[in-house]
Design a protein around this motif. Structure first.
Motif, PDB file in Angstrom:
ATOM      1  N   HIS A  22       0.835  -1.308   0.129  1.00 11.83           N
ATOM      2  CA  HIS A  22       0.012  -0.117   0.097  1.00 11.83           C
ATOM      3  C   HIS A  22       0.944   1.393   0.222  1.00 11.83           C
ATOM      4  O   HIS A  22       2.098   1.161   0.386  1.00 11.83           O
ATOM      5  CB  HIS A  22      -1.042  -0.026   1.188  1.00 11.83           C
ATOM      6  CG  HIS A  22      -2.186  -0.978   1.169  1.00 11.83           C
ATOM      7  ND1 HIS A  22      -1.798  -2.281   1.412  1.00 11.83           N
ATOM      8  CD2 HIS A  22      -3.128  -0.807   0.721  1.00 11.83           C
ATOM      9  CE1 HIS A  22      -3.159  -3.075   1.336  1.00 11.83           C
ATOM     10  NE2 HIS A  22      -4.036  -1.945   0.672  1.00 11.83           N
ATOM     11  N   PRO A  23       0.361   2.294  -0.452  1.00 14.29           N
ATOM     12  CA  PRO A  23       1.102   3.590  -0.381  1.00 14.29           C
ATOM     13  C   PRO A  23       1.222   4.088   1.173  1.00 14.29           C
ATOM     14  O   PRO A  23       0.484   3.723   1.963  1.00 14.29           O
ATOM     15  CB  PRO A  23       0.156   4.726  -1.373  1.00 14.29           C
ATOM     16  CG  PRO A  23      -1.096   3.935  -1.122  1.00 14.29           C
ATOM     17  CD  PRO A  23      -1.220   2.445  -1.106  1.00 14.29           C
ATOM     18  N   TYR A  24       2.217   4.991   1.087  1.00 10.76           N
ATOM     19  CA  TYR A  24       2.525   5.309   2.606  1.00 10.76           C
ATOM     20  C   TYR A  24       3.329   6.927   2.331  1.00 10.76           C
ATOM     21  O   TYR A  24       3.798   7.020   1.168  1.00 10.76           O
ATOM     22  CB  TYR A  24       3.479   4.509   3.390  1.00 10.76           C
ATOM     23  CG  TYR A  24       4.840   4.246   2.705  1.00 10.76           C
ATOM     24  CD1 TYR A  24       6.041   4.916   3.062  1.00 10.76           C
ATOM     25  CD2 TYR A  24       5.300   3.194   1.731  1.00 10.76           C
ATOM     26  CE1 TYR A  24       7.203   4.966   2.503  1.00 10.76           C
ATOM     27  CE2 TYR A  24       6.467   2.989   1.144  1.00 10.76           C
ATOM     28  CZ  TYR A  24       7.397   3.775   1.694  1.00 10.76           C
ATOM     29  OH  TYR A  24       8.509   3.533   1.185  1.00 10.76           O
ATOM     30  N   VAL A  25       3.453   7.500   3.463  1.00 11.45           N
ATOM     31  CA  VAL A  25       4.267   8.837   3.646  1.00 11.45           C
ATOM     32  C   VAL A  25       5.038   8.727   4.882  1.00 11.45           C
ATOM     33  O   VAL A  25       4.586   7.784   5.799  1.00 11.45           O
ATOM     34  CB  VAL A  25       3.558  10.171   3.554  1.00 11.45           C
ATOM     35  CG1 VAL A  25       2.716  10.141   2.552  1.00 11.45           C
ATOM     36  CG2 VAL A  25       2.686  10.189   4.774  1.00 11.45           C
ATOM     37  N   TYR A  44       0.591   4.312   6.444  1.00 11.14           N
ATOM     38  CA  TYR A  44      -0.053   3.787   5.232  1.00 11.14           C
ATOM     39  C   TYR A  44      -1.255   3.923   4.968  1.00 11.14           C
ATOM     40  O   TYR A  44      -2.055   4.238   5.932  1.00 11.14           O
ATOM     41  CB  TYR A  44       0.124   1.904   5.695  1.00 11.14           C
ATOM     42  CG  TYR A  44       1.597   1.560   5.588  1.00 11.14           C
ATOM     43  CD1 TYR A  44       2.111   1.015   4.337  1.00 11.14           C
ATOM     44  CD2 TYR A  44       2.441   1.327   6.473  1.00 11.14           C
ATOM     45  CE1 TYR A  44       3.207   0.648   4.252  1.00 11.14           C
ATOM     46  CE2 TYR A  44       3.525   0.941   6.812  1.00 11.14           C
ATOM     47  CZ  TYR A  44       3.957   0.437   5.234  1.00 11.14           C
ATOM     48  OH  TYR A  44       5.447  -0.118   5.325  1.00 11.14           O
ATOM     49  N   PHE A  45      -1.585   3.975   3.932  1.00 12.75           N
ATOM     50  CA  PHE A  45      -2.866   4.292   3.293  1.00 12.75           C
ATOM     51  C   PHE A  45      -3.636   3.083   2.696  1.00 12.75           C
ATOM     52  O   PHE A  45      -3.010   2.289   1.929  1.00 12.75           O
ATOM     53  CB  PHE A  45      -2.871   5.468   2.213  1.00 12.75           C
ATOM     54  CG  PHE A  45      -2.252   6.715   2.813  1.00 12.75           C
ATOM     55  CD1 PHE A  45      -3.265   7.814   3.601  1.00 12.75           C
ATOM     56  CD2 PHE A  45      -1.082   6.849   3.239  1.00 12.75           C
ATOM     57  CE1 PHE A  45      -2.547   8.530   4.522  1.00 12.75           C
ATOM     58  CE2 PHE A  45      -0.431   8.012   3.812  1.00 12.75           C
ATOM     59  CZ  PHE A  45      -1.548   8.924   4.343  1.00 12.75           C
ATOM     60  N   THR A  81      -6.889   8.047  -0.858  1.00 11.78           N
ATOM     61  CA  THR A  81      -6.653   8.482   0.813  1.00 11.78           C
ATOM     62  C   THR A  81      -5.328   9.155   0.921  1.00 11.78           C
ATOM     63  O   THR A  81      -5.550   9.852   1.878  1.00 11.78           O
ATOM     64  CB  THR A  81      -7.197   7.262   1.718  1.00 11.78           C
ATOM     65  OG1 THR A  81      -6.409   6.153   1.461  1.00 11.78           O
ATOM     66  CG2 THR A  81      -8.384   6.845   1.499  1.00 11.78           C
ATOM     67  N   LYS A  82      -4.375   8.612   0.171  1.00 11.37           N
ATOM     68  CA  LYS A  82      -3.186   9.283   0.436  1.00 11.37           C
ATOM     69  C   LYS A  82      -3.258  10.751   0.135  1.00 11.37           C
ATOM     70  O   LYS A  82      -2.760  11.676   0.630  1.00 11.37           O
ATOM     71  CB  LYS A  82      -1.934   8.583   0.027  1.00 11.37           C
ATOM     72  CG  LYS A  82      -0.749   9.294   0.024  1.00 11.37           C
ATOM     73  CD  LYS A  82       0.297   8.365  -0.909  1.00 11.37           C
ATOM     74  CE  LYS A  82       1.921   9.097  -0.775  1.00 11.37           C
ATOM     75  NZ  LYS A  82       2.611   8.378  -1.697  1.00 11.37           N
TER      76      LYS A  82
END
Length: 65
Positions: free
Chosen positions: A20-23, A35-36, A41-42
């Protein structure tokens, strides 16, 4: 680094965070990896305006008595 596997927008837990995408917010030991569920949602999270009160020194809130 601390890790959050709860999407801050949907509040859903991410069961397989590595896919999943993350920042990453912050640096070093106090950094937070968020995590998103999706890129959508990110993006919503990234679009939230951030205030920087420590950078606005026009107002003095000191109250010397």
């Amino acid at each position: 680094m601390r890790i959050s596997t709860t999407d801050p927008i949907t509040l859903n837990d991410i069961p397989d965070p590595e896919n999943h995408p993350y920042v990453i917010e912050g640096e070093g030991d106090s950094a937070l990896k968020i995590y998103f569920e999706s890129e959508k949602t990110k993006k919503e999270y990234m679009d939230i305006a951030v205030e920087h009160p420590g950078e606005d020194f026009e107002t003095n809130l000191n109250n010397p008595v």
